[in-house]
Write an enzyme that holds these catalytic residues in place. Structure first.
Site, PDB file in Angstrom:
ATOM      1  N   GLU D  59      33.038  42.293  77.091  1.00 33.34           N
ATOM      2  CA  GLU D  59      33.765  43.528  77.959  1.00 33.34           C
ATOM      3  C   GLU D  59      33.192  43.391  79.132  1.00 33.34           C
ATOM      4  O   GLU D  59      33.980  44.078  80.144  1.00 33.34           O
ATOM      5  CB  GLU D  59      33.515  44.590  76.859  1.00 33.34           C
ATOM      6  CG  GLU D  59      34.593  44.383  75.703  1.00 33.34           C
ATOM      7  CD  GLU D  59      34.079  43.767  74.583  1.00 33.34           C
ATOM      8  OE1 GLU D  59      32.982  43.055  74.772  1.00 33.34           O
ATOM      9  OE2 GLU D  59      34.897  43.598  73.581  1.00 33.34           O
ATOM     10  N   HIS D 128      35.397  52.055  64.964  1.00 29.94           N
ATOM     11  CA  HIS D 128      36.756  51.407  65.359  1.00 29.94           C
ATOM     12  C   HIS D 128      37.824  52.448  65.292  1.00 29.94           C
ATOM     13  O   HIS D 128      38.958  52.078  65.109  1.00 29.94           O
ATOM     14  CB  HIS D 128      37.137  50.206  64.384  1.00 29.94           C
ATOM     15  CG  HIS D 128      36.312  49.072  64.718  1.00 29.94           C
ATOM     16  ND1 HIS D 128      35.163  48.691  64.158  1.00 29.94           N
ATOM     17  CD2 HIS D 128      36.557  47.659  64.947  1.00 29.94           C
ATOM     18  CE1 HIS D 128      34.964  47.411  64.740  1.00 29.94           C
ATOM     19  NE2 HIS D 128      35.783  46.805  65.196  1.00 29.94           N
TER      20      HIS D 128
HETATM   21  C1  LIG Z   1      31.938  44.411  71.010  1.00 32.44           C
HETATM   22  C2  LIG Z   1      33.268  43.867  70.555  1.00 32.44           C
HETATM   23  N1  LIG Z   1      34.172  43.405  71.059  1.00 32.44           N
HETATM   24  C3  LIG Z   1      35.223  42.949  70.219  1.00 32.44           C
HETATM   25  C4  LIG Z   1      35.052  43.138  68.928  1.00 32.44           C
HETATM   26  C5  LIG Z   1      36.425  42.627  68.064  1.00 32.44           C
HETATM   27  N2  LIG Z   1      36.031  41.553  67.055  1.00 32.44           N
HETATM   28  C6  LIG Z   1      35.422  41.699  65.794  1.00 32.44           C
HETATM   29  S1  LIG Z   1      34.859  40.259  65.183  1.00 32.44           S
HETATM   30  C7  LIG Z   1      35.201  39.284  66.572  1.00 32.44           C
HETATM   31  C8  LIG Z   1      34.887  38.062  66.511  1.00 32.44           C
HETATM   32  C9  LIG Z   1      33.364  37.717  66.207  1.00 32.44           C
HETATM   33  O1  LIG Z   1      33.131  36.366  66.326  1.00 32.44           O
HETATM   34  P1  LIG Z   1      31.727  35.824  65.875  1.00 32.44           P
HETATM   35  O2  LIG Z   1      30.812  36.713  66.550  1.00 32.44           O
HETATM   36  O3  LIG Z   1      31.566  34.503  66.024  1.00 32.44           O
HETATM   37  O4  LIG Z   1      31.628  36.290  64.325  1.00 32.44           O
HETATM   38  P2  LIG Z   1      32.711  35.816  63.055  1.00 32.44           P
HETATM   39  O5  LIG Z   1      33.678  36.774  62.991  1.00 32.44           O
HETATM   40  O6  LIG Z   1      33.148  34.375  63.457  1.00 32.44           O
HETATM   41  O7  LIG Z   1      31.686  35.886  62.135  1.00 32.44           O
HETATM   42  C10 LIG Z   1      35.686  40.087  67.570  1.00 32.44           C
HETATM   43  C11 LIG Z   1      36.080  39.787  68.864  1.00 32.44           C
HETATM   44  C12 LIG Z   1      34.252  43.876  68.228  1.00 32.44           C
HETATM   45  N3  LIG Z   1      34.141  44.281  66.949  1.00 32.44           N
HETATM   46  N4  LIG Z   1      33.028  44.214  68.931  1.00 32.44           N
END
Ligand SMILES: Cc1ncc(C[n+]2csc(CCOP(=O)(O)OP(=O)(O)O)c2C)c(N)n1
Ligand SMILES: Cc1ncc(C[n+]2csc(CCOP(=O)(O)OP(=O)(O)O)c2C)c(N)n1
Ligand SMILES: [Mg+2]
Ligand SMILES: [Mg+2]
Lengths: 328, 325, 328, 325
Positions: D59, D128
């Site tokens: 971000e 959220h």
């Molecule tokens: C700071 C932030 N930005 C965006 C999000 C929205 N978001 C939730 S899960 C996710 C993807 C996370 O990917 P990863 O770290 O690979 O974990 P996975 O879901 O694959 O276990 C995003 C972008 C968030 N929760 N927090």
């Protein structure tokens, strides 16, 4: 040396002196109470500024840190307007709004200094993205200190720059300190160039106090960037000969360390080289004198310039003047 | 009784709390060297570099680190060098630190003090001069403290460290060189209680941090003009001590709130809104605010002076409100 | 296999099933509208949770991401209380305040999940610092996704952990996706382990779907951390068999990709191994059935538990109840 | 005339602006896939992945990137998936984006829209569900827009993209599925102008974002009870349209401000403070506020419902203020 290379190196020698003298003058004016805030000098680090900026066009975008006077002068910004800004005059680059840490000279591609460590690295990537999106051949260059690599946004920006293959040169001036704390207390990572490897960003750690090295390596890096090869991280090992800011007594540094640094002064080193190449000492002295006169004259003009009108204080918060009235 | 500067008395408070509670640890950028303003200078010699810890320039991570350490039994005192950079720590403070106890259903406590430094002075310019306390009074779970003098800083910092909640402690750079006597019989203030800094009957001036000193100067001038101003020092911005405010307003029936931050959406707005609602019938006239016009802090001294609210702004507002003396 | 190792693997087999069944049940309840919010399942990634947590004591601290059910169960948190929290009951771990993304079980060293990607990596480092400062032998473990390595605070935390030699295990579950976007669109860095190199943090990229590999490598890493060797970064390559959250139709994935994943199911793989080692199929079925019964019974108890009292909504914003009145 | 959901009409606005101005570029996490809520779905097929750019979960950097691109001639529309994570972008928005024009003495313009999504619904829980608009109204140099319906969102997003200032554009998750007709003769709204969403004479209810819908429902109920409530939709939170507010208050003499964010230090406080000062003589009673009590958003539906302000809170407040119907 050909006449052309000779002139080229003389010009860079002059550029080094312009920065050195400019910052000595800032220091003098600060001691006399003429500089608001707390300016940071790049004394000892001038070769990085001059060696890199020699390869830039006015339409290339430059971003720099709190220690940015040298970069901005090397990119070709007007000495008088730069000094006027640093002493807070209406004729300054930013009409006295910005000051030493917020120098911007948009017409010359200087999109600015920042007082937030690592705060504009991503902006520099944004300039590179814009150039790419607009199909321009311009590149973006951002200067920052070794301390800035502790900030997360540095790593976020490397990732983006590599992923989008952005035309950006990251130039780290590793002077071994962040404020009063040495690099060893900040990180286990001695060389900032190590951070490029995970992203497959090409990188080099070079002697930032040898103008010839900086010039050559920056030239090669920039040529690659202009050829569409994506980002490059250039780590220039250097020394902060002044304190962190004007007034810092540097009690955290030993006499030996200070003395060793003087030995490595980038100006002395270029001078030795030029003398060895057969250039006349008198000629070099003339260049130095000339640069001194130029800077001091510009400084005097800046000091004679008017101060900003307090009534203008609400100008330019927004583009539309109507908005000031609404929110003032 | 002994005279102390703001800087030195903060150091004394830290020293005392560290010596009496081994859970107290300091961390932050350059804190071993004393920090940018020398507040912590020398403490590393006394307590060692395992209790006075220099950190990298990583505001987000060091705030998370301090938060995690507080959850695990330490009582960290974290320094964020300028409140301008506390925005880098805000995700953590808002989304983790302040919410942890609530989100866990009360399983944990989080004894943490985040010291930071705010305010404009001497051309520090747009990124080193801000008053951003408002961001933090909007965060349930935080405590926000802003002392107005050396002795206040001493007592409030000690109370904050002992308080057992996450506290943001805001030091104003203009106060750092101010000197004050520490009375021998000094007792620690209670977090959450405001203080009557000067009694008066015609108008209440509510202020905090350095603006309390400005308000006191204004009150002195007003007294010479025959206007009796009561000055309230809020001390704690979150929670607000509405009881003390109500007491004063019920006496003076006129309120001016003074802050250095830009007015729009500032702390004074909340105070004005509460007074306007809870004490409507006590008011003889509108609640007014003095604060910074809506612009970044400019660099040049003439511009900085033109923008920043000061004694004259308070005097002008009071004169408008109570009629010229 | 000795009797002891046999029992050990049987127990882990059971642990895998408990997580798998637990999350199938979450999915079922979500489909039935019994789960508020948007839970994220770790289906397919259970071997990482079980293999790592087998080495943890209750006093070791665990932090996890939005995809944390498995880690928390593997650390030994109560199934009923965990499910009760996920469906928002007063008997839940967090009295219904937290939910799936904010599970905390402090008594069991689970300091919690977070909904902010990478949001608690530094908190985990803080727990490690506290253990170090207090002279405890406890370690801190934090689970996160590959997407989290795009966040600056990940890098800031690595730097701090290396510099302070903190007793912390970073476990990245690299499932190749962040939400609906594949790793290739997020980063040029294929392997998260590459980020450890600059800091000289020991690291390994392993097959996260092979419980035996995870168990062995996590064991070695944790032994080193407990021995004072500082942080370790373990990258576990794995697959998210479910959608990003319950309800995600996964249209961005091909049928081939989905099929290939099933092949690599960590439970099937352990099962094959155990069968090859001579364990009776019936015995394994019994374990599976038993785990199923245990989870479903706990789930039913959780569903029968009371909902939180709306009048308690202001509890625990602060430690001192007096503060609610003042600020409410 | 055609019926649109909030999500689809936002996509239409983006599509139209992208097709008419090649400087407009989209970026954000998962925007090529449509983002978490599908707003940008399909645009990558039409405009290509060089104009609809997926980003890593960074971000801070993507906000800086968008800012730098705006300074260099693009008109980026950045999506921050949840306003809760806009805190990670706040250093950039506060210290760079919003101040750039001022600090440079007017050398640059910064045409940037940051779309983000806020508010509580359906157990999204503490990280959220927040309404954090207040942080941004305290930042000189920013514009803050918060539409209350699909058609409002359409017009305001298009106006924001063309406006030439850095704009934070806040979409409420509860509105995403709301449907509305887009009139054929629709004309774009002016940034900075509030709107009378319903006329009335007994009390003014000021609201923004989803709370406008709640206020309209309350006004309907009040009408049945014989109370005529005027509902103002602020549209723009920064700057505030005090002229429209003054017009309404001069008619009704009673004001209730409704927001979903926690009250302390919220947008309603600023509005109440301004009305209390500028329109004191117009007021027949105290300006009151409805908003979220001072706690994080809890997970369980019973708790979420108990905490969030709604129609009943507005009705109760109005009844207190004008006397039962
Ligand atoms: C700071 C932030 N930005 C965006 C999000 C929205 N978001 C939730 S899960 C996710 C993807 C996370 O990917 P990863 O770290 O690979 O974990 P996975 O879901 O694959 O276990 C995003 C972008 C968030 N929760 N927090
Ligand atoms: C985000 C942030 N944190 C802290 C500071 C205070 N600060 C100013 S300069 C500096 C050290 C910077 O070190 P480095 O990046 O190596 O640059 P150098 O000063 O050595 O040129 C610090 C910590 C700041 N300006 N911004
Ligand atoms: Mg440095
Ligand atoms: Mg992933």
């Amino acid at each position: 040396m050909t006449q052309q290379t000779l002139e080229h190196w003389q010009q860079m020698y002059r550029s080094l002196w312009r920065i050195r003298i400019f910052e000595s003058q800032v220091q003098r004016l600060a001691a006399a109470g003429e500089v608001p805030g707390f300016p940071h000098l790049s004394t000892g680090q001038e070769a990085v500024a001059v060696g890199v900026c020699a390869h830039l066009n006015p339409s290339d975008v430059l971003y720099t840190s709190h220690r940015g006077h040298g970069h901005i002068l090397a990119k070709g910004s007007d000495i008088e307007a730069t000094m006027a800004e640093i002493i807070g005059r209406d004729t300054g680059l930013c009409r006295g709004r910005g000051g030493s840490m917020h120098l911007v000279d948009a017409a010359n591609g200087v999109l600015g200094a920042t007082g937030v460590v690592a705060g504009n690295l991503a902006l520099a990537a944004g300039a590179a993205w814009a150039a790419q999106a607009q199909g321009k051949s311009d590149i973006s260059v951002v200067f920052f200190g070794d301390g800035a690599t502790g900030a997360g946004v540095f790593h976020e920006t490397l990732n983006l720059a590599a992923l989008w293959k952005l035309p950006i040169l990251f130039v780290c001036e590793n002077n071994g300190y962040a404020e009063f704390t040495s690099r060893e207390e900040h990180s286990n990572v001695n060389h900032v160039s190590a951070f490029a490897a995970p992203y497959h960003i090409p990188t080099k750690t070079i002697d930032g106090n040898d103008l010839r090295v900086v010039h050559a390596e920056a030239g090669a890096a920039i040529a690659g960037i202009r050829a569409g090869q994506g980002p490059y991280l250039l780590e220039c090992m250097t020394f902060r000969m002044a304190g962190h800011y004007v007034g810092d007594a540097q009690q955290y540094r030993s006499k030996e360390e200070m003395a060793a640094m003087l030995e490595k002064c980038p100006i002395e080193r270029l001078k030795r080289h030029l003398l060895e190449s057969g250039i006349d000492a008198a000629e070099l002295d003339a260049i130095q004198n000339d640069a001194t006169q130029e800077v001091l004259a510009a400084s005097d003009r800046a000091r004679a310039a008017p101060r900003p009108d307090p009534a203008s204080v609400m100008d330019d918060v927004y583009t539309s003047p109507a908005l000031h009235a609404i929110t003032g | 009784m002994a005279v102390h500067t703001f800087i030195n008395i903060l150091k004394r408070a830290l020293d005392e709390e560290m010596s009496h509670d081994s859970a107290v640890h300091l961390l932050g950028e350059d804190v071993a060297a004393g920090g940018a303003f020398g507040v912590t200078r020398g403490l590393v010699d006394k307590y060692g570099d395992h209790r006075v810890k220099n950190t990298p320039i990583s505001e987000a991570a060091i705030t998370g680190l301090a938060t995690g350490a507080a959850l695990a039994g330490l009582k960290p005192v974290l320094e964020i060098m300028f409140i301008d950079f506390a925005t880098l720590a805000l995700d953590c403070l808002l989304n983790q630190t302040a919410k942890y106890r609530y989100m866990s259903g009360g399983q944990v406590t989080l004894p943490l003090v985040v010291r930071t430094q705010a305010g404009a002075a001497g051309g520090a310019a747009a990124q080193h001069s801000q008053s951003l306390e408002t961001f933090f009074i909007h965060i349930p779970g935080l405590i926000v403290v802003a002392p107005s003098s050396p002795v206040e800083a001493y007592g409030l910092l000690k109370s904050a460290i002992r308080y057992g909640e996450p506290v943001l402690f805001i030091e104003h750079k203009r106060l750092y060189t101010m000197k004050e006597d520490l009375p021998d019989d000094y007792t620690l203030p209670t977090i959450g209680q405001a203080r009557v800094a000067r009694e008066g009957s015609d108008i209440t001036i509510i202020a905090y941090s350095a603006m309390v000193q400005t308000a006191l100067e204004a009150a002195q001038t007003l007294a010479d003009q025959g206007i009796s101003a009561e000055v309230l020092d809020l001390r704690t911005l979150l929670p607000l001590d509405m009881a003390t405010i109500a007491q004063s307003v019920s006496k003076t029936h006129r309120v001016l709130i003074a802050q250095e931050a830009v007015l729009n959406g500032g702390v004074a707005a909340e105070i004005a809104a509460r007074i306007g609602s809870e004490l409507f019938d006590e008011l003889d006239g509108p609640v007014e605010r003095v604060g910074c016009p809506f612009a970044p802090i400019p660099f040049a001294p003439e511009l900085e002076r033109a923008l920043l609210p000061g004694k004259d702004d308070i005097l002008r507002a009071v004169h408008r409100m109570v009629g010229h003396a």
